[in-house]
Structures are given as C-alpha cells and as structure tokens.
Design a protein around this motif. Structure first.
Motif, PDB file in Angstrom:
ATOM      1  N   ILE A 161       0.660  -1.375   0.255  1.00  0.00           N
ATOM      2  CA  ILE A 161      -0.075  -0.143   0.053  1.00  0.00           C
ATOM      3  C   ILE A 161       0.655   1.009   0.023  1.00  0.00           C
ATOM      4  O   ILE A 161       1.084   2.278  -0.718  1.00  0.00           O
ATOM      5  N   ALA A 162       2.030   1.504   0.588  1.00  0.00           N
ATOM      6  CA  ALA A 162       2.954   2.775   0.431  1.00  0.00           C
ATOM      7  C   ALA A 162       3.704   2.458  -0.309  1.00  0.00           C
ATOM      8  O   ALA A 162       3.541   4.242  -1.268  1.00  0.00           O
ATOM      9  N   GLN A 163       4.217   1.400  -1.013  1.00  0.00           N
ATOM     10  CA  GLN A 163       4.564   1.594  -2.210  1.00  0.00           C
ATOM     11  C   GLN A 163       3.786   2.289  -3.538  1.00  0.00           C
ATOM     12  O   GLN A 163       3.737   2.766  -3.944  1.00  0.00           O
ATOM     13  N   GLN A 164       2.992   1.662  -3.555  1.00  0.00           N
ATOM     14  CA  GLN A 164       1.822   2.236  -4.522  1.00  0.00           C
ATOM     15  C   GLN A 164       0.491   3.349  -4.162  1.00  0.00           C
ATOM     16  O   GLN A 164       0.966   4.472  -5.460  1.00  0.00           O
ATOM     17  N   THR A 165       0.682   4.183  -3.297  1.00  0.00           N
ATOM     18  CA  THR A 165       0.448   5.476  -2.960  1.00  0.00           C
ATOM     19  C   THR A 165       0.985   5.989  -3.256  1.00  0.00           C
ATOM     20  O   THR A 165       0.900   6.626  -3.537  1.00  0.00           O
ATOM     21  N   MET A 166       2.612   5.603  -2.595  1.00  0.00           N
ATOM     22  CA  MET A 166       3.803   6.810  -3.128  1.00  0.00           C
ATOM     23  C   MET A 166       3.447   6.821  -4.726  1.00  0.00           C
ATOM     24  O   MET A 166       3.702   7.764  -4.834  1.00  0.00           O
ATOM     25  N   ARG A 168       1.452   7.034  -7.227  1.00  0.00           N
ATOM     26  CA  ARG A 168       0.356   7.352  -7.442  1.00  0.00           C
ATOM     27  C   ARG A 168      -0.033   8.905  -6.694  1.00  0.00           C
ATOM     28  O   ARG A 168      -1.303   9.362  -6.802  1.00  0.00           O
ATOM     29  N   SER A 169       0.757   9.336  -5.715  1.00  0.00           N
ATOM     30  CA  SER A 169       0.694  10.910  -4.752  1.00  0.00           C
ATOM     31  C   SER A 169       1.289  11.523  -5.609  1.00  0.00           C
ATOM     32  O   SER A 169       2.661  11.644  -5.395  1.00  0.00           O
ATOM     33  N   ASP A 170       0.913  12.981  -5.833  1.00  0.00           N
ATOM     34  CA  ASP A 170       1.690  14.369  -6.079  1.00  0.00           C
ATOM     35  C   ASP A 170       2.812  15.224  -4.952  1.00  0.00           C
ATOM     36  O   ASP A 170       2.992  16.036  -6.075  1.00  0.00           O
ATOM     37  N   SER A 171       2.214  14.600  -3.599  1.00  0.00           N
ATOM     38  CA  SER A 171       2.995  14.992  -3.253  1.00  0.00           C
ATOM     39  C   SER A 171       3.049  14.719  -1.618  1.00  0.00           C
ATOM     40  O   SER A 171       1.962  13.736  -0.848  1.00  0.00           O
ATOM     41  N   LEU A 172       3.106  15.138  -0.670  1.00  0.00           N
ATOM     42  CA  LEU A 172       3.586  14.585   0.285  1.00  0.00           C
ATOM     43  C   LEU A 172       2.569  14.653   1.295  1.00  0.00           C
ATOM     44  O   LEU A 172       1.984  13.680   1.826  1.00  0.00           O
ATOM     45  N   LYS A 173       1.542  15.797   0.957  1.00  0.00           N
ATOM     46  CA  LYS A 173       0.291  16.122   1.708  1.00  0.00           C
ATOM     47  C   LYS A 173      -0.580  14.988   1.264  1.00  0.00           C
ATOM     48  O   LYS A 173      -1.495  14.002   1.554  1.00  0.00           O
ATOM     49  N   THR A 174      -0.768  14.708  -0.008  1.00  0.00           N
ATOM     50  CA  THR A 174      -1.716  13.334  -0.756  1.00  0.00           C
ATOM     51  C   THR A 174      -0.957  12.169  -0.167  1.00  0.00           C
ATOM     52  O   THR A 174      -2.266  11.548  -0.179  1.00  0.00           O
ATOM     53  N   PHE A 175      -0.046  12.154   0.127  1.00  0.00           N
ATOM     54  CA  PHE A 175       0.413  10.295  -0.023  1.00  0.00           C
ATOM     55  C   PHE A 175      -0.166  10.347   1.744  1.00  0.00           C
ATOM     56  O   PHE A 175      -0.338   9.464   2.227  1.00  0.00           O
ATOM     57  N   GLU A 176       0.048  11.448   2.323  1.00  0.00           N
ATOM     58  CA  GLU A 176      -0.251  11.074   4.426  1.00  0.00           C
ATOM     59  C   GLU A 176      -1.709  10.785   4.274  1.00  0.00           C
ATOM     60  O   GLU A 176      -1.786   9.763   4.830  1.00  0.00           O
ATOM     61  N   THR A 177      -2.759  11.613   3.349  1.00  0.00           N
ATOM     62  CA  THR A 177      -3.806  11.590   3.374  1.00  0.00           C
ATOM     63  C   THR A 177      -4.082  10.034   3.170  1.00  0.00           C
ATOM     64  O   THR A 177      -4.809   9.166   3.802  1.00  0.00           O
ATOM     65  N   ALA A 178      -4.284   9.824   1.861  1.00  0.00           N
ATOM     66  CA  ALA A 178      -4.747   8.438   1.589  1.00  0.00           C
ATOM     67  C   ALA A 178      -3.974   7.293   2.332  1.00  0.00           C
ATOM     68  O   ALA A 178      -4.499   6.520   2.571  1.00  0.00           O
ATOM     69  N   PHE A 179      -2.361   7.922   2.680  1.00  0.00           N
ATOM     70  CA  PHE A 179      -1.582   6.101   3.451  1.00  0.00           C
ATOM     71  C   PHE A 179      -2.366   5.772   4.348  1.00  0.00           C
ATOM     72  O   PHE A 179      -2.981   4.989   5.018  1.00  0.00           O
ATOM     73  N   PHE A 298      -5.076   3.947  -8.207  1.00  0.00           N
ATOM     74  CA  PHE A 298      -4.614   3.031  -7.547  1.00  0.00           C
ATOM     75  C   PHE A 298      -5.648   2.001  -6.739  1.00  0.00           C
ATOM     76  O   PHE A 298      -5.791   0.859  -6.070  1.00  0.00           O
ATOM     77  N   GLY A 299      -6.666   2.288  -6.160  1.00  0.00           N
ATOM     78  CA  GLY A 299      -7.744   2.131  -5.408  1.00  0.00           C
ATOM     79  C   GLY A 299      -8.201   1.319  -5.953  1.00  0.00           C
ATOM     80  O   GLY A 299      -8.642  -0.178  -5.635  1.00  0.00           O
ATOM     81  N   SER A 300      -8.481   1.419  -7.816  1.00  0.00           N
ATOM     82  CA  SER A 300      -9.367   0.588  -8.789  1.00  0.00           C
ATOM     83  C   SER A 300      -8.520  -0.850  -8.284  1.00  0.00           C
ATOM     84  O   SER A 300      -8.838  -2.054  -8.437  1.00  0.00           O
ATOM     85  N   THR A 301      -6.871  -0.438  -8.504  1.00  0.00           N
ATOM     86  CA  THR A 301      -6.216  -1.373  -9.230  1.00  0.00           C
ATOM     87  C   THR A 301      -6.400  -2.810  -7.698  1.00  0.00           C
ATOM     88  O   THR A 301      -6.067  -3.871  -7.977  1.00  0.00           O
TER      89      THR A 301
END
Length: 343
Positions: A161-166, A168-179, A298-301
């Motif tokens: 999840i961490a790898q795939q979320t990273m 597909r994230s265009d910023s650290l904030k986006t990654f943090e929220t999704a992860f 990533f959600g669909s994947t």
C-alpha cells in the motif's frame, strides 16, 4: 482422563485370573467406573496397544513368557500418554526405582491391593493435568505460528500500500492523507478481529465499522442489507480495505460528496458447484453525475487485485451516470478460495 462416557478403559497384563479378579474387585470398591481388558502375552499386549483407546495400563512384573519392563517399554512407545502402574507380588526397591525412571507412573504390591484404587485415581488426575498442559502448549504453538503468518501478511500489505500510494501521489500531503486513511482502515479491521479472538467476523458489523467515518448525521444515507454472514479473518481484512477504497472514492467524487447522495450495500450467499459464494454489491445513488475515469487509480487496482489474489473471486466495477456500482463475488471459505486460485 476417561472416555467420553466417563468410563476408564484399562488394559491389564496379568497371567493369573485370580489376581485379575482381585484387582478388579478393589477397583470397583474405589468407586471407579471402568472397563478392563486382560492379556497375558506380548503379542496380545502389542495388538491392544496398537488398537488404542486405553486410558490406563496395569501390569504384573513377572510373567511366564513376558516381563514387566518389556511391557513398560512397549507401552511408552505405543501409548506414551497412558499411565502405567505395576501390580506385582514382589517388587524390590531397586527394581521399583528403575521402573519409575523408565516411565512407570506408580507401583502397587498385590498384598496391599487396597492401594490400587487411590493409585489409579491419582495417576489419572496427573495424566489429565499433563494432557491439558500438552494441549495448551500445542495451542500456544499454533497461535504463535498463525500470529507470525498474519503479521508477515499484514506487513507485506502495508509495504504494498505504501509503495503504490507513493507512486500515485503528487505531493507528500496527498500521500499522507491516502496512506493514513488506508492504515486506519486496516487497523480498524484488526481491532474488530481482535475482539472476535481472530475468529470469523460478522459481515454487517465489519461494513458498519468500515463506513463509520463516512456517515453523516443520522447515517440514513448508508443502507446495509443482507443475510447473516461470517467471514474468515483474512477475508475480513481484504473486504474492509475494499470498502474503504470505495467509500473514499465516493467521498471525493461520488454519492458521499453531496448531501443527498446515498450508498447501498447488499449481499447474499449463492451456490456455485455446491460451494457457498458471497455476492456483495456496492451501489451509489443521487450523487454528482459519474463518468468513467480515463485511467484507473490505485484504489481500483487494489480492489481488482485484492478480489482476485486474496479472495479468489471476481469483481466488476462500473460507472453509470447514476453512480458507481461494484459487485464482488468470491468463495466464503479459505479452502474454496485456494481451489479457485489454483484453477
């Protein structure tokens, strides 16, 4: 230790019918409920041991064509959990000590058969205590192995999840929220399973908990409906993550993004080739108009891979204008899942 009906099954090695009758009489006087099988020779003794089902072994020490120490050796090999008591006319101190070293539970002299009943009762109590300890140790061993397996699987899920979320994230904030959202979903499922002692999980309770953070007001915009279903632990974790992905997407773009939007989740058990399969449908209504995305996130994947690789099932994810519709179908037991994955 006794048979299911409370009767102790005794195997007696004795060549004297009179001595066997005396031993039986004293056992009855002690109040013990038992059945007894008498044998005289090595072959018959070995046969009975291999047949099994005996809770206790009583043996004379001196026999015409067989001796007590040989009987003890055979019993320790073929019935290691059954208490073994010598019942002998004469048993010297050195021999008695040696027999206890070799695994005998106790010994009773024939001139003092009034000791036989208490000796048998004590041996059975000690044997049951030892069996309980063995069962507890085996349960602990299995639990540790299962915990190790689950921790490994969970860590691999977190890494993926961490790898795939990273990616597909265009910023650290986006990654943090999704992860963190996905980690909270995973932690929530683990908490539910812990309360259930990592046994099968009630599907409606699982869904209700997974959607708790997405409810508004009285929660009537989230409708859950289906027959009672219990999911194995690994199925529960996977379904929880899938529901979290669907709800997160709905909160961003779908029915949960508007005040009037509603989510319907219904499920039913269907028979396929004689096996139980779960059909779970997620349907959104009264939200913003929906368009199929140009590319899958990533959600669909995650949903596609989880249903295929973790559940051994199939998934359809459609985007009609009225709202997203997702249908999961998968076998209910891990054994059926493994068969589906091998097909």
């Amino acid at each position: 230790m006794a048979s299911n009906n409370g009767t102790v099954a005794i195997l007696l090695v004795e060549d004297s019918e009179l001595d066997a009758d005396l031993a039986t009489m004293h056992l009855r006087r002690s109040g013990l409920q038992f059945t007894i099988k008498r044998v005289e020779e090595r072959e018959a003794f070995t046969t009975e041991l291999m047949r099994g089902g005996y809770d206790l072994i009583l043996s004379d020490f001196s026999l015409p064509r067989f001796d007590g120490m040989a009987a003890l050796s055979l019993a320790r090999e073929l019935a290691p959990n059954a208490p073994f008591i010598f019942v002998s006319g004469v048993l010297g101190e050195e021999i008695a000590i040696e027999s206890l070293k070799q695994g005998a539970t106790d010994y009773v002299l024939k001139p003092r058969l009034e000791r036989l009943g208490p000796a048998v009762q004590r041996a059975l109590r000690e044997s049951e205590a030892q069996n309980q300890r063995r069962r507890a140790e085996e349960r602990t061993r299995l639990l540790v192995a299962e915990l190790s397996h689950r921790v490994k699987n969970t860590l691999m899920t977190v890494i993926s999840i961490a790898q795939q979320t990273m990616r597909r994230s265009d910023s650290l904030k986006t990654f943090e929220t999704a992860f963190l959202g996905r980690m909270h979903a995973l932690a929530g499922a683990h908490s539910l399973l812990l309360r259930a002692n990592w046994g099968d999980m009630d599907l409606e309770e699982l869904l209700s908990d997974a959607l708790k953070a997405f409810r508004r007001g009285d929660g009537r915009h989230v409708i859950l409906q289906g027959e009672p279903v219990r999911l194995p632990p690994q199925h529960a974790l996977t379904v929880n993550l899938i529901i979290h992905e669907l709800a997160t997407n709905a909160a961003k773009y779908g029915a949960l993004a508007s005040d009037g939007g509603r989510i319907f989740v219904d499920w039913a058990i269907e028979q396929r080739d004689g096996d139980d399969h779960l059909r779970l449908t997620w349907r959104e209504q009264d939200g913003p108009p929906v368009k199929e995305p140009l590319k899958r996130g990533f959600g669909s994947t995650l949903i596609q891979r989880s249903v295929g690789f973790e559940l051994g099932g199939t998934v359809s994810l459609d985007f009609p204008e009225t709202g997203v519709v997702c249908v999961l179908q998968f076998p209910l037991t891990p054994e059926q899942r493994d068969i589906a994955l091998q097909a």
